[in-house]
Design a protein around this motif. Structure first.
Motif, PDB file in Angstrom:
ATOM      1  N   GLY A 144      19.235   9.627  -1.351  1.00 47.09           N
ATOM      2  CA  GLY A 144      18.147   9.369  -0.416  1.00 47.09           C
ATOM      3  C   GLY A 144      16.953   8.666  -1.036  1.00 47.09           C
ATOM      4  N   ARG A 145      16.969   8.515  -2.361  1.00 46.33           N
ATOM      5  CA  ARG A 145      15.834   7.873  -3.021  1.00 46.33           C
ATOM      6  C   ARG A 145      15.882   6.375  -2.783  1.00 46.33           C
ATOM      7  NH1 ARG A 145      11.677   8.438  -6.252  1.00 46.33           N
ATOM      8  NH2 ARG A 145      11.338   7.221  -8.155  1.00 46.33           N
ATOM      9  N   PRO A 146      14.776   5.776  -2.340  1.00 44.90           N
ATOM     10  CA  PRO A 146      14.746   4.331  -2.122  1.00 44.90           C
ATOM     11  C   PRO A 146      14.658   3.585  -3.447  1.00 44.90           C
ATOM     12  CG  PRO A 146      12.577   5.252  -1.735  1.00 44.90           C
ATOM     13  CD  PRO A 146      13.480   6.413  -2.017  1.00 44.90           C
ATOM     14  N   TRP A 147      14.744   2.265  -3.369  1.00 45.61           N
ATOM     15  CA  TRP A 147      14.599   1.469  -4.584  1.00 45.61           C
ATOM     16  C   TRP A 147      13.114   1.292  -4.857  1.00 45.61           C
ATOM     17  CZ3 TRP A 147      15.441  -4.385  -5.683  1.00 45.61           C
ATOM     18  CH2 TRP A 147      15.535  -4.577  -7.080  1.00 45.61           C
ATOM     19  N   VAL A 148      12.609   2.035  -5.814  1.00 40.94           N
ATOM     20  CA  VAL A 148      11.179   2.046  -6.094  1.00 40.94           C
ATOM     21  C   VAL A 148      10.700   0.708  -6.670  1.00 40.94           C
ATOM     22  CG1 VAL A 148      11.038   4.534  -6.389  1.00 40.94           C
ATOM     23  CG2 VAL A 148      11.627   3.104  -8.359  1.00 40.94           C
ATOM     24  N   ALA A 149      11.628  -0.113  -7.150  1.00 43.71           N
ATOM     25  CA  ALA A 149      11.255  -1.395  -7.744  1.00 43.71           C
ATOM     26  C   ALA A 149      11.318  -2.545  -6.733  1.00 43.71           C
ATOM     27  CB  ALA A 149      12.166  -1.712  -8.929  1.00 43.71           C
ATOM     28  N   TYR A 150      11.489  -2.218  -5.456  1.00 38.60           N
ATOM     29  CA  TYR A 150      11.664  -3.259  -4.437  1.00 38.60           C
ATOM     30  C   TYR A 150      10.466  -4.202  -4.372  1.00 38.60           C
ATOM     31  CZ  TYR A 150      11.805  -5.173   0.327  1.00 38.60           C
ATOM     32  OH  TYR A 150      11.774  -5.992   1.429  1.00 38.60           O
ATOM     33  N   ARG A 151       9.269  -3.658  -4.242  1.00 43.78           N
ATOM     34  CA  ARG A 151       8.099  -4.519  -4.136  1.00 43.78           C
ATOM     35  C   ARG A 151       7.924  -5.348  -5.418  1.00 43.78           C
ATOM     36  NH1 ARG A 151       2.087  -2.209  -3.150  1.00 43.78           N
ATOM     37  NH2 ARG A 151       2.550  -1.219  -5.164  1.00 43.78           N
ATOM     38  N   GLN A 152       8.157  -4.717  -6.564  1.00 49.72           N
ATOM     39  CA  GLN A 152       8.020  -5.436  -7.830  1.00 49.72           C
ATOM     40  C   GLN A 152       8.986  -6.609  -7.888  1.00 49.72           C
ATOM     41  OE1 GLN A 152       9.140  -3.388 -11.567  1.00 49.72           O
ATOM     42  NE2 GLN A 152       7.114  -3.971 -12.341  1.00 49.72           N
ATOM     43  N   PHE A 153      10.212  -6.402  -7.434  1.00 48.77           N
ATOM     44  CA  PHE A 153      11.182  -7.498  -7.430  1.00 48.77           C
ATOM     45  C   PHE A 153      10.696  -8.640  -6.540  1.00 48.77           C
ATOM     46  CE2 PHE A 153      14.709  -9.873  -5.691  1.00 48.77           C
ATOM     47  CZ  PHE A 153      15.441 -10.191  -6.819  1.00 48.77           C
ATOM     48  N   CYS A 154      10.188  -8.303  -5.383  1.00 48.86           N
ATOM     49  CA  CYS A 154       9.728  -9.344  -4.459  1.00 48.86           C
ATOM     50  C   CYS A 154       8.564 -10.132  -5.045  1.00 48.86           C
ATOM     51  CB  CYS A 154       9.326  -8.722  -3.123  1.00 48.86           C
ATOM     52  SG  CYS A 154      10.723  -8.034  -2.185  1.00 48.86           S
ATOM     53  N   GLN A 155       7.659  -9.449  -5.738  1.00 49.05           N
ATOM     54  CA  GLN A 155       6.482 -10.119  -6.293  1.00 49.05           C
ATOM     55  C   GLN A 155       6.812 -10.910  -7.557  1.00 49.05           C
ATOM     56  OE1 GLN A 155       3.010  -7.020  -4.720  1.00 49.05           O
ATOM     57  NE2 GLN A 155       3.491  -7.131  -6.877  1.00 49.05           N
ATOM     58  N   HIS A 156       7.715 -10.395  -8.377  1.00 48.45           N
ATOM     59  CA  HIS A 156       8.031 -11.047  -9.653  1.00 48.45           C
ATOM     60  C   HIS A 156       9.069 -12.152  -9.501  1.00 48.45           C
ATOM     61  CE1 HIS A 156       6.273  -8.388 -12.965  1.00 48.45           C
ATOM     62  NE2 HIS A 156       5.762  -7.941 -11.839  1.00 48.45           N
ATOM     63  N   PHE A 157       9.952 -12.019  -8.530  1.00 49.30           N
ATOM     64  CA  PHE A 157      11.044 -12.979  -8.407  1.00 49.30           C
ATOM     65  C   PHE A 157      11.057 -13.730  -7.081  1.00 49.30           C
ATOM     66  CE2 PHE A 157      12.824  -9.932 -11.557  1.00 49.30           C
ATOM     67  CZ  PHE A 157      13.100 -10.822 -12.586  1.00 49.30           C
ATOM     68  N   LEU A 158      11.186 -12.993  -5.977  1.00 54.10           N
ATOM     69  CA  LEU A 158      11.430 -13.646  -4.693  1.00 54.10           C
ATOM     70  C   LEU A 158      10.263 -14.521  -4.251  1.00 54.10           C
ATOM     71  CD1 LEU A 158      13.404 -14.064  -2.417  1.00 54.10           C
ATOM     72  CD2 LEU A 158      12.452 -12.037  -1.279  1.00 54.10           C
ATOM     73  N   ALA A 159       9.045 -14.004  -4.338  1.00 55.92           N
ATOM     74  CA  ALA A 159       7.887 -14.781  -3.882  1.00 55.92           C
ATOM     75  C   ALA A 159       7.711 -16.075  -4.680  1.00 55.92           C
ATOM     76  CB  ALA A 159       6.624 -13.923  -3.932  1.00 55.92           C
TER      77      ALA A 159
END
Length: 462
Positions: A144-159
């Motif tokens: 049930g634990r979400p991916w806590v690094a999701y926002r970091q991935f979006c800011q460091h890579f996807l954006a």
């Protein structure tokens, strides 16, 4: 309490830190991280990732820890020859680093672990490929634990990737300003409206940014991911991020410098003689590492890599660097690292106390620096005096192979065509006089068939 041996780049992590002792790099694993470290090592995940070339290998060593009162293990990781940063990468390098991060996250779930950090700074290029260097980036997965690094991935890579693909490839330099990743609200504002029709970008950047703004004043940040997430949903999130990243593309254009060797003013004979001279100088110095400070597509950098020498190929032109990186991938090269660098504004010291990310100079000096077909651009296009060039090169390399391009050369004539010649000391004699204060001139040779002179110099010791 930290010590002088602790590396400033790893002070934020309570799980452990890097330190040096007698020139050797170590990682202390703290007692707090023991359950996660044991799971990483005993589950098979560590070996799986190392075998796939996705995680830097290490050995456990029996030495005194740097902070023994909180230590669990001391590791000796395999050393990456040159530490680079995401704002120095080409589009393809950042994209491949993003894909490697997602592959690691997916494999971690297969072994009952979660990738808790998705920082681009945890990825380095080693043996030609992106590899995770932070062994402490995993935690035991809890249902049930979400991916806590999701926002970091979006800011460091996807954006940054989206901005490079849809706006301008030079926007990767935003990562120099925003060391914790490009803010999603800024990326959302800068991206063209058509990206809202892309499901992945709409979800992970535009809607994500709106959610961050909506919950900005709440004590718990609910914008990153749902508070509970079934494993199948977590896998779906990784799948969608992977397809979104894979769908981003950028084609390097044939810019002035990316096509330099197609329009060179050398004869073929002069070009080959220059290569032979550079190779002879490289073999004379026998460096462990080379920096090519104006590498273009890596033509001369490969004179070193083919001899098994680790070589960093810098260039100001993102297209040239991207083409070089694509060649590295296509040929399976392991000794070449292409990077984007403007020598008139090189990578500075960044982060907390200006010590988390090292400047270019702090990562040197290198054994041998190459400065080929470069001096006239710096001295004439950018008005950098020759003595200042010499001092800068001496700080970067113990040895220097440098090419002097005189005013009679067609490339210099082109630079002077639209401006006043205010460079009376830009002569061969003036060049040698300026550089003699920082270097001993060991050898020089005129390149037959051209007006250019090649020098081998050794930096003077203080």
């Amino acid at each position: 309490m930290s010590s002088k041996a602790t590396l400033s780049a790893s002070f934020r992590d309570p799980s452990g830190f890097l330190f040096r002792r007698e020139g050797v790099l170590y990682r202390q694993v703290n007692q707090k991280y023991q359950p996660d470290y044991d799971q990483l090592m005993h589950s098979g995940l560590y070996q799986k990732l190392v075998n796939a070339g996705l995680l830097i290998p290490h050995t456990e060593v029996d030495i005194q820890a740097e902070q023994p009162e909180i230590a669990y293990r001391v590791l000796r990781p395999e050393v990456v020859p040159f530490i680079s940063y995401p704002y120095e990468w080409s589009f393809g390098q950042l994209k491949d680093a993003a894909m490697a991060t997602l592959a690691i996250a997916r494999q971690a779930l297969d072994f009952g672990m979660l990738l808790k950090d998705a920082s681009a700074y945890n990825i380095q290029y080693h043996l030609g490929k992106p590899v995770l260097i932070d062994t402490l980036s995993f935690e035991v997965y809890q249902e049930g634990r979400p991916w806590v690094a999701y926002r970091q991935f979006c800011q460091h890579f996807l954006a940054p990737l989206a901005l490079m693909a849809f706006n301008d490839v030079r926007l990767n330099q935003l990562l120099r300003i925003y060391i914790d990743g490009v803010p999603l609200d800024l990326a959302s504002k800068l991206l063209p409206g058509k990206t809202r029709l892309n499901f992945g970008l709409a979800s992970h950047i535009h809607m994500h940014a709106n959610a961050q703004k909506r919950y900005a004043d709440q004590a718990v940040d609910k914008s990153a991911v749902p508070q509970r997430m079934a494993k199948i949903s977590l896998l779906g999130l990784l799948d969608n991020l992977e397809s979104t990243v894979r769908g981003l593309s950028w084609t390097p254009e044939g810019t002035e410098w990316a096509d330099y060797y197609d329009a060179t003013n050398y004869t073929r004979e002069a070009f080959e003689e220059k290569k032979a001279l550079v190779l002879a100088y490289i073999q004379r110095v026998r460096p462990a590492q080379v920096w090519d400070l104006g590498a273009n597509n890596g033509e001369f950098s490969r004179l070193a890599t083919t001899k098994g020498i680790n070589t960093v190929a810098f260039d100001i032109d993102p297209s040239a660097v991207e083409k070089n990186y694509r060649a590295v991938k296509a040929n399976g090269e392991q000794k070449m690292l292409p990077l984007v660098l403007d020598l008139t504004n090189p990578s500075p010291s960044l982060g907390w106390e200006n010590r988390e990310r090292q400047s270019l100079a702090e990562r040197g000096p290198v054994d041998l620096a190459l400065a080929l077909a470069l001096v006239h651009h710096l001295a004439i296009s950018n008005n950098v005096p020759l003595d200042r060039l010499a001092a800068a090169f001496a700080a970067l390399g113990r040895w220097l192979v440098i090419e002097f391009v005189p005013k009679e050369d067609s490339q210099v004539q082109r630079l002077l065509a639209t401006r006043e010649d205010i460079f009376p000391t830009y002569t061969l004699d003036g060049f040698e006089e300026a550089f003699s204060h920082s270097f001993d001139i060991v050898e020089k040779a005129q390149i037959n068939g051209s007006k250019r002179t090649l020098f081998l110099m050794k930096a003077k010791e203080d």
